[in-house]
Design a protein around this motif. Structure first.
Motif, PDB file in Angstrom:
ATOM      1  N   LEU A  34       6.432  36.456  21.804  1.00  0.00           N
ATOM      2  CA  LEU A  34       5.580  37.491  21.228  1.00  0.00           C
ATOM      3  C   LEU A  34       5.253  38.578  22.261  1.00  0.00           C
ATOM      4  CD1 LEU A  34       3.912  38.475  18.807  1.00  0.00           C
ATOM      5  CD2 LEU A  34       2.025  37.079  19.677  1.00  0.00           C
ATOM      6  N   LEU A  35       4.869  38.166  23.451  1.00  0.00           N
ATOM      7  CA  LEU A  35       4.550  39.137  24.503  1.00  0.00           C
ATOM      8  C   LEU A  35       5.766  39.997  24.857  1.00  0.00           C
ATOM      9  CD1 LEU A  35       2.317  36.912  26.794  1.00  0.00           C
ATOM     10  CD2 LEU A  35       1.604  39.007  25.609  1.00  0.00           C
ATOM     11  N   GLN A  36       6.934  39.385  24.918  1.00  0.00           N
ATOM     12  CA  GLN A  36       8.141  40.138  25.248  1.00  0.00           C
ATOM     13  C   GLN A  36       8.450  41.179  24.172  1.00  0.00           C
ATOM     14  OE1 GLN A  36       9.660  40.297  28.052  1.00  0.00           O
ATOM     15  NE2 GLN A  36      11.481  41.444  27.499  1.00  0.00           N
ATOM     16  N   ARG A  37       8.146  40.857  22.926  1.00  0.00           N
ATOM     17  CA  ARG A  37       8.370  41.826  21.837  1.00  0.00           C
ATOM     18  C   ARG A  37       7.348  42.964  21.893  1.00  0.00           C
ATOM     19  NH1 ARG A  37      12.257  40.609  18.214  1.00  0.00           N
ATOM     20  NH2 ARG A  37      12.854  38.437  18.031  1.00  0.00           N
ATOM     21  N   LEU A  38       6.081  42.611  22.192  1.00  0.00           N
ATOM     22  CA  LEU A  38       5.022  43.618  22.210  1.00  0.00           C
ATOM     23  C   LEU A  38       5.039  44.469  23.480  1.00  0.00           C
ATOM     24  CD1 LEU A  38       2.047  41.487  20.823  1.00  0.00           C
ATOM     25  CD2 LEU A  38       3.374  43.224  19.599  1.00  0.00           C
ATOM     26  N   LEU A  39       5.277  43.826  24.599  1.00  0.00           N
ATOM     27  CA  LEU A  39       5.246  44.517  25.889  1.00  0.00           C
ATOM     28  C   LEU A  39       6.378  43.973  26.763  1.00  0.00           C
ATOM     29  CD1 LEU A  39       3.661  46.488  27.757  1.00  0.00           C
ATOM     30  CD2 LEU A  39       2.362  44.494  28.515  1.00  0.00           C
ATOM     31  N   PRO A  40       7.570  44.480  26.579  1.00  0.00           N
ATOM     32  CA  PRO A  40       8.707  43.950  27.343  1.00  0.00           C
ATOM     33  C   PRO A  40       8.519  44.149  28.856  1.00  0.00           C
ATOM     34  CG  PRO A  40       9.446  45.410  25.573  1.00  0.00           C
ATOM     35  CD  PRO A  40       7.961  45.545  25.661  1.00  0.00           C
ATOM     36  N   VAL A  41       8.680  43.044  29.577  1.00  0.00           N
ATOM     37  CA  VAL A  41       8.645  43.076  31.042  1.00  0.00           C
ATOM     38  C   VAL A  41       9.921  42.377  31.507  1.00  0.00           C
ATOM     39  CG1 VAL A  41       7.380  42.467  33.122  1.00  0.00           C
ATOM     40  CG2 VAL A  41       6.119  42.962  31.018  1.00  0.00           C
ATOM     41  N   PRO A  42      10.970  43.164  31.722  1.00  0.00           N
ATOM     42  CA  PRO A  42      12.253  42.550  32.081  1.00  0.00           C
ATOM     43  C   PRO A  42      12.276  42.019  33.513  1.00  0.00           C
ATOM     44  CG  PRO A  42      12.444  44.937  32.049  1.00  0.00           C
ATOM     45  CD  PRO A  42      11.053  44.610  31.592  1.00  0.00           C
ATOM     46  N   LEU A  43      13.060  40.985  33.692  1.00  0.00           N
ATOM     47  CA  LEU A  43      13.308  40.470  35.045  1.00  0.00           C
ATOM     48  C   LEU A  43      14.158  41.479  35.804  1.00  0.00           C
ATOM     49  CD1 LEU A  43      14.285  36.750  34.334  1.00  0.00           C
ATOM     50  CD2 LEU A  43      12.249  37.540  35.533  1.00  0.00           C
ATOM     51  N   PRO A  44      13.902  41.618  37.092  1.00  0.00           N
ATOM     52  CA  PRO A  44      14.779  42.503  37.866  1.00  0.00           C
ATOM     53  C   PRO A  44      16.143  41.853  38.074  1.00  0.00           C
ATOM     54  CG  PRO A  44      13.167  41.451  39.292  1.00  0.00           C
ATOM     55  CD  PRO A  44      12.842  41.041  37.882  1.00  0.00           C
ATOM     56  N   GLY A  45      17.130  42.658  38.308  1.00  0.00           N
ATOM     57  CA  GLY A  45      18.459  42.137  38.619  1.00  0.00           C
ATOM     58  C   GLY A  45      19.396  42.204  37.436  1.00  0.00           C
ATOM     59  N   PRO A  46      20.642  41.832  37.689  1.00  0.00           N
ATOM     60  CA  PRO A  46      21.662  41.920  36.636  1.00  0.00           C
ATOM     61  C   PRO A  46      21.482  40.851  35.557  1.00  0.00           C
ATOM     62  CG  PRO A  46      22.599  40.990  38.632  1.00  0.00           C
ATOM     63  CD  PRO A  46      21.196  41.397  38.964  1.00  0.00           C
ATOM     64  N   ARG A  47      21.786  41.229  34.353  1.00  0.00           N
ATOM     65  CA  ARG A  47      21.687  40.342  33.190  1.00  0.00           C
ATOM     66  C   ARG A  47      22.551  39.090  33.356  1.00  0.00           C
ATOM     67  NH1 ARG A  47      18.962  38.277  30.172  1.00  0.00           N
ATOM     68  NH2 ARG A  47      19.383  38.283  27.983  1.00  0.00           N
ATOM     69  N   SER A  48      23.713  39.236  33.990  1.00  0.00           N
ATOM     70  CA  SER A  48      24.588  38.077  34.190  1.00  0.00           C
ATOM     71  C   SER A  48      23.915  37.026  35.071  1.00  0.00           C
ATOM     72  CB  SER A  48      25.928  38.513  34.784  1.00  0.00           C
ATOM     73  OG  SER A  48      25.734  39.122  36.045  1.00  0.00           O
ATOM     74  N   ALA A 116      16.383  34.998  28.453  1.00  0.00           N
ATOM     75  CA  ALA A 116      15.954  36.162  27.687  1.00  0.00           C
ATOM     76  C   ALA A 116      15.736  37.381  28.581  1.00  0.00           C
ATOM     77  CB  ALA A 116      14.677  35.839  26.917  1.00  0.00           C
ATOM     78  N   GLY A 117      15.741  37.175  29.902  1.00  0.00           N
ATOM     79  CA  GLY A 117      15.522  38.283  30.824  1.00  0.00           C
ATOM     80  C   GLY A 117      14.082  38.744  30.857  1.00  0.00           C
ATOM     81  N   SER A 118      13.144  37.835  30.553  1.00  0.00           N
ATOM     82  CA  SER A 118      11.725  38.170  30.455  1.00  0.00           C
ATOM     83  C   SER A 118      10.918  37.566  31.598  1.00  0.00           C
ATOM     84  CB  SER A 118      11.173  37.644  29.125  1.00  0.00           C
ATOM     85  OG  SER A 118       9.773  37.745  29.091  1.00  0.00           O
ATOM     86  N   CYS A 119       9.974  38.338  32.103  1.00  0.00           N
ATOM     87  CA  CYS A 119       9.059  37.838  33.139  1.00  0.00           C
ATOM     88  C   CYS A 119       7.922  37.004  32.555  1.00  0.00           C
ATOM     89  CB  CYS A 119       8.454  39.006  33.911  1.00  0.00           C
ATOM     90  SG  CYS A 119       9.556  39.745  35.126  1.00  0.00           S
ATOM     91  N   TRP A 120       7.734  37.055  31.237  1.00  0.00           N
ATOM     92  CA  TRP A 120       6.571  36.425  30.635  1.00  0.00           C
ATOM     93  C   TRP A 120       6.517  34.910  30.845  1.00  0.00           C
ATOM     94  CZ3 TRP A 120       2.470  38.987  30.084  1.00  0.00           C
ATOM     95  CH2 TRP A 120       2.504  40.338  29.770  1.00  0.00           C
TER      96      TRP A 120
END
Length: 167
Positions: A34-48, A116-120
């Protein structure tokens, strides 16, 4: 053939019903999504890198949970009920941590967030652990009442979650 499928389905359901998925883990994972949908906080670095690390964490958590379940089942006589242990299991993953299934679920949660690439998942984990720790202390008190000095000796030499075994 129908009997075999029915038997497998009953076994799978019994295993699932006996799988202790802690509510704080479920709530934290739902909150993370839910938090990632409302306030996306992506992880740093490449998706791979996120996918590789996340998959490794999820697989490690699933593997640890399966190993713990197998060890508990192997050491249980009669009906297998995780919530009602008949014997104190101190072998397999239980020789390294008193709570391998909790550790497994935490690895799965961190892995899912990383995938998911999320910091949450990283942000919400400390609060979840504090909530969960209180119920774990209650479980340990129940085990101490049930198994007495055997549990106290076990707790004195095996760390609660992770860490170096005690002498």
């Amino acid at each position: 053939m129908t009997d075999v499928i029915g038997s497998l389905a009953r076994r799978a359901k019994a295993t699932y019903d006996n799988l202790p998925l802690p509510f704080p883990v479920v709530a934290a994972m739902a909150g993370d999504v839910l938090l990632q949908r409302l306030l996306p906080v992506p992880l740093p670095g490449p998706r791979s890198a996120h996918r590789t690390a996340g998959a490794a964490l999820v697989l490690a958590g699933v593997g640890l949970n399966l190993w713990a379940l197998a060890e508990r089942r192997r050491r249980s006589e009669g009906p297998f009920a995780l919530e009602r242990p008949e014997e104190l299991v101190t072998t397999g993953p239980y020789a390294f941590t008193r709570h391998p299934m909790y550790v497994g679920w935490w690895l799965i949660e961190l892995g899912a967030g990383t995938l998911a690439g999320s910091c949450w998942a990283l942000v919400t984990m400390p609060a979840e652990l504090l909530v969960e720790h209180r119920s774990i202390l209650g479980e340990e008190a129940a085990l101490a009442r049930l198994f007495g000095s055997a549990y106290r000796d076990y707790a004195a030499r095996v760390p609660r979650y992770v860490g170096a075994p005690r002498a």
